[in-house]
Design a protein around this motif. Structure first.
Motif, PDB file in Angstrom:
ATOM      1  N   SER A 116       0.814  -1.221   0.000  1.00  0.00           N
ATOM      2  CA  SER A 116       0.000   0.000   0.000  1.00  0.00           C
ATOM      3  C   SER A 116       0.843   1.265   0.000  1.00  0.00           C
ATOM      4  N   GLY A 117       2.172   1.108   0.037  1.00  0.00           N
ATOM      5  CA  GLY A 117       3.049   2.271   0.030  1.00  0.00           C
ATOM      6  C   GLY A 117       3.268   2.833   1.418  1.00  0.00           C
ATOM      7  N   SER A 118       4.100   3.878   1.479  1.00  0.00           N
ATOM      8  CA  SER A 118       4.490   4.456   2.771  1.00  0.00           C
ATOM      9  C   SER A 118       3.615   5.614   3.209  1.00  0.00           C
ATOM     10  N   ALA A 119       2.724   6.094   2.335  1.00  0.00           N
ATOM     11  CA  ALA A 119       1.860   7.212   2.716  1.00  0.00           C
ATOM     12  C   ALA A 119       0.827   6.733   3.736  1.00  0.00           C
ATOM     13  N   PRO A 120       0.622   7.490   4.819  1.00  0.00           N
ATOM     14  CA  PRO A 120      -0.324   7.052   5.845  1.00  0.00           C
ATOM     15  C   PRO A 120      -1.767   7.110   5.344  1.00  0.00           C
ATOM     16  N   SER A 121      -2.576   6.154   5.823  1.00  0.00           N
ATOM     17  CA  SER A 121      -4.008   6.176   5.542  1.00  0.00           C
ATOM     18  C   SER A 121      -4.728   5.512   6.698  1.00  0.00           C
ATOM     19  N   ALA A 122      -5.998   5.832   6.874  1.00  0.00           N
ATOM     20  CA  ALA A 122      -6.759   5.294   7.997  1.00  0.00           C
ATOM     21  C   ALA A 122      -6.855   3.777   7.941  1.00  0.00           C
ATOM     22  N   ALA A 123      -6.906   3.214   6.717  1.00  0.00           N
ATOM     23  CA  ALA A 123      -7.080   1.770   6.584  1.00  0.00           C
ATOM     24  C   ALA A 123      -5.813   0.995   6.884  1.00  0.00           C
ATOM     25  N   ASN A 124      -4.669   1.671   6.911  1.00  0.00           N
ATOM     26  CA  ASN A 124      -3.402   0.958   7.051  1.00  0.00           C
ATOM     27  C   ASN A 124      -2.695   1.196   8.378  1.00  0.00           C
ATOM     28  N   SER A 132      -3.721  -4.949  11.727  1.00  0.00           N
ATOM     29  CA  SER A 132      -3.274  -6.119  12.473  1.00  0.00           C
ATOM     30  C   SER A 132      -4.414  -7.115  12.673  1.00  0.00           C
ATOM     31  N   GLY A 133      -4.150  -8.375  12.326  1.00  0.00           N
ATOM     32  CA  GLY A 133      -5.126  -9.432  12.522  1.00  0.00           C
ATOM     33  C   GLY A 133      -6.217  -9.489  11.473  1.00  0.00           C
ATOM     34  N   ALA A 134      -6.171  -8.579  10.509  1.00  0.00           N
ATOM     35  CA  ALA A 134      -7.245  -8.500   9.523  1.00  0.00           C
ATOM     36  C   ALA A 134      -6.887  -9.230   8.234  1.00  0.00           C
ATOM     37  N   LEU A 135      -7.895  -9.772   7.582  1.00  0.00           N
ATOM     38  CA  LEU A 135      -7.807 -10.266   6.210  1.00  0.00           C
ATOM     39  C   LEU A 135      -8.792  -9.408   5.415  1.00  0.00           C
ATOM     40  N   ARG A 136      -8.294  -8.303   4.895  1.00  0.00           N
ATOM     41  CA  ARG A 136      -9.180  -7.275   4.317  1.00  0.00           C
ATOM     42  C   ARG A 136      -9.225  -7.407   2.800  1.00  0.00           C
ATOM     43  N   VAL A 137     -10.390  -7.740   2.290  1.00  0.00           N
ATOM     44  CA  VAL A 137     -10.593  -7.811   0.841  1.00  0.00           C
ATOM     45  C   VAL A 137     -10.785  -6.373   0.350  1.00  0.00           C
ATOM     46  N   PHE A 138      -9.703  -5.779  -0.162  1.00  0.00           N
ATOM     47  CA  PHE A 138      -9.782  -4.371  -0.561  1.00  0.00           C
ATOM     48  C   PHE A 138     -10.102  -4.192  -2.039  1.00  0.00           C
ATOM     49  N   ALA A 139     -10.037  -5.267  -2.814  1.00  0.00           N
ATOM     50  CA  ALA A 139     -10.406  -5.187  -4.238  1.00  0.00           C
ATOM     51  C   ALA A 139     -11.184  -6.447  -4.592  1.00  0.00           C
ATOM     52  N   PRO A 140     -12.494  -6.479  -4.281  1.00  0.00           N
ATOM     53  CA  PRO A 140     -13.271  -7.695  -4.545  1.00  0.00           C
ATOM     54  C   PRO A 140     -13.481  -7.978  -6.026  1.00  0.00           C
ATOM     55  N   THR A 141     -13.427  -6.934  -6.855  1.00  0.00           N
ATOM     56  CA  THR A 141     -13.573  -7.104  -8.303  1.00  0.00           C
ATOM     57  C   THR A 141     -12.683  -6.090  -9.023  1.00  0.00           C
ATOM     58  N   ARG A 189     -10.019 -12.657 -14.085  1.00  0.00           N
ATOM     59  CA  ARG A 189     -10.786 -11.949 -13.058  1.00  0.00           C
ATOM     60  C   ARG A 189      -9.978 -12.014 -11.774  1.00  0.00           C
ATOM     61  N   MET A 190      -9.812 -10.860 -11.119  1.00  0.00           N
ATOM     62  CA  MET A 190      -8.896 -10.805  -9.988  1.00  0.00           C
ATOM     63  C   MET A 190      -9.527 -10.166  -8.764  1.00  0.00           C
ATOM     64  N   THR A 191      -9.220 -10.715  -7.609  1.00  0.00           N
ATOM     65  CA  THR A 191      -9.517 -10.110  -6.320  1.00  0.00           C
ATOM     66  C   THR A 191      -8.207  -9.918  -5.571  1.00  0.00           C
ATOM     67  N   ALA A 192      -8.208  -9.053  -4.560  1.00  0.00           N
ATOM     68  CA  ALA A 192      -6.992  -8.824  -3.774  1.00  0.00           C
ATOM     69  C   ALA A 192      -7.356  -8.649  -2.307  1.00  0.00           C
ATOM     70  N   THR A 193      -6.528  -9.249  -1.441  1.00  0.00           N
ATOM     71  CA  THR A 193      -6.749  -9.229  -0.003  1.00  0.00           C
ATOM     72  C   THR A 193      -5.473  -8.792   0.701  1.00  0.00           C
ATOM     73  N   GLY A 194      -5.598  -7.884   1.648  1.00  0.00           N
ATOM     74  CA  GLY A 194      -4.478  -7.502   2.490  1.00  0.00           C
ATOM     75  C   GLY A 194      -4.349  -8.473   3.649  1.00  0.00           C
ATOM     76  N   VAL A 195      -3.132  -8.998   3.865  1.00  0.00           N
ATOM     77  CA  VAL A 195      -2.906  -9.976   4.923  1.00  0.00           C
ATOM     78  C   VAL A 195      -1.933  -9.403   5.948  1.00  0.00           C
ATOM     79  N   GLU A 196      -1.816 -10.095   7.081  1.00  0.00           N
ATOM     80  CA  GLU A 196      -0.966  -9.594   8.159  1.00  0.00           C
ATOM     81  C   GLU A 196       0.487  -9.977   7.902  1.00  0.00           C
TER      82      GLU A 196
END
Length: 348
Positions: free
Chosen positions: A187-195, A201-210, A227-234
């Protein structure tokens, strides 16, 4: 081309982020490259090692303002998506060779770019001039390429997993699906609320379901609809992709293994990992951190008809900075492993 004898004078444009830091790290250790400049508008005048503390004692470089860049042999662009295409005409005047690690020149069709990036391309006439920076598929073109676009991290993993079967005509009819998992550095080094740690921590966040943007790169490179999905992992570093594919009639485990071995037997940075025993039977990003390897593997359904293809890499190295350095090695006729010898760590 033949190997260049003298050092290549290089600059990293946009060197404050994670990819920029990895470029600096790799180029400082490269015996044929003189890293002369690292730019950052926000941090101009500050030591590079302050932002990238792993480089303490290795360099006295300070960040340079982009307007003071000057001429170099090679520019490596690690800027935010959307910036390179607007500045590219001026940047091409500052170096004979430009390697772009942003998404701006990855897609060849301006209409596809607009559909996936939400607006028109700022320099559509330049898209066709860039060679995709993936040596495993485009090594011959890269030997003479002065405009190189490095593919995205999950796209690189998926393309290297899918290409052998697609190119050999062993995929069945229909779409392939790509399930991508990535660590927080993607997600890069820029701060964001989601990161922030409390959310990640502890999340499996599907940030790009489609319709993840890398989906278009995969389809462009492999020639089959994806067809691609993407999930952020710990995890901090690492990408793993699971590609579910239909197989042509009669394609079994032995035929699949033979194709992968044939396609990748001479590749310095792709390893076929599909073991029947052991702790890591299929590609695992954890043991690839810091390395330029992409491990690819497969599992064929014993009942026939489909397979799961797996690929893993370090998103900041083979998925970014390391792949760019590998392209430079090809472009200048140097040994392809030069500056990229680190094998990863175990345990990590």
């Amino acid at each position: 081309m033949t190997g260049r004898a003298g050092p290549v004078r290089a600059a990293v444009v946009g060197g404050a982020g994670y990819i920029g830091g990895e470029l600096v790290r790799l180029l400082l250790g490269h015996p044929r490259v003189e890293l002369a400049t690292v730019t950052s508008r926000r941090l101009a005048g500050r030591r590079v090692s302050t932002t990238h503390p792993n480089l303490r004692g290795l360099t006295e470089l300070t960040f340079t303002a982009p307007e003071d860049l000057g001429r170099h042999d090679v520019l490596l662009l690690a800027t935010e998506h959307g910036l390179a295409m607007g500045a590219m005409r001026g940047l091409l005047d500052l170096a004979d060779t430009v390697v772009d690690l942003s998404a701006d020149f990855r897609l060849r069709d301006p209409a596809v770019f607009a559909a996936y990036y939400g607006g028109p391309h700022a320099a559509p006439d330049l898209l066709a001039e860039f060679v995709t920076g993936l040596p495993e598929l485009h090594r011959k073109r890269l030997r003479d390429a002065d405009r190189i676009s490095v593919p995205g991290c999950m796209a690189t993993a998926a393309i290297l997993a899918l290409h052998p079967l697609a190119d050999a005509g062993l995929l069945g009819a229909g779409e392939v699906t790509v399930d991508g998992r990535t660590g927080s550095s993607g997600s890069g080094s820029a701060p964001s609320a989601a990161n922030v740690h409390a959310e990640r921590s502890g999340a499996l966040r599907v940030f790009a379901p489609t319709a993840h943007r890398h989906q278009a790169e995969i389809t462009q490179a492999v020639g089959v609809p994806a067809r691609m999905t993407a999930t952020g992992v710990e995890a901090v570093r690492g990408v793993q992709v699971l590609c579910r594919v239909p197989l042509a009639d009669g394609v079994d485990e032995a035929a699949t293994r033979a194709v992968y071995r044939r396609y990748y037997r001479d590749e310095p940075f792709v390893r076929v990992v599909a073991a029947r025993r052991g702790t890591y039977r299929l590609p695992e990003p954890k043991i690839l951190a810091g390395s330029n390897f992409c491990d690819v593997g497969f599992a064929v359904d014993p009942h026939g008809g489909w397979a799961l293809l797996v690929a893993a890499l370090d998103n900041l190295v083979k998925g970014g900075a390391g792949n760019a350095v590998q392209c430079l090695n090809v472009r200048f006729g140097w040994p392809e492993r030069l500056g990229l010898e680190f094998p990863g760590l175990h345990p990590a």
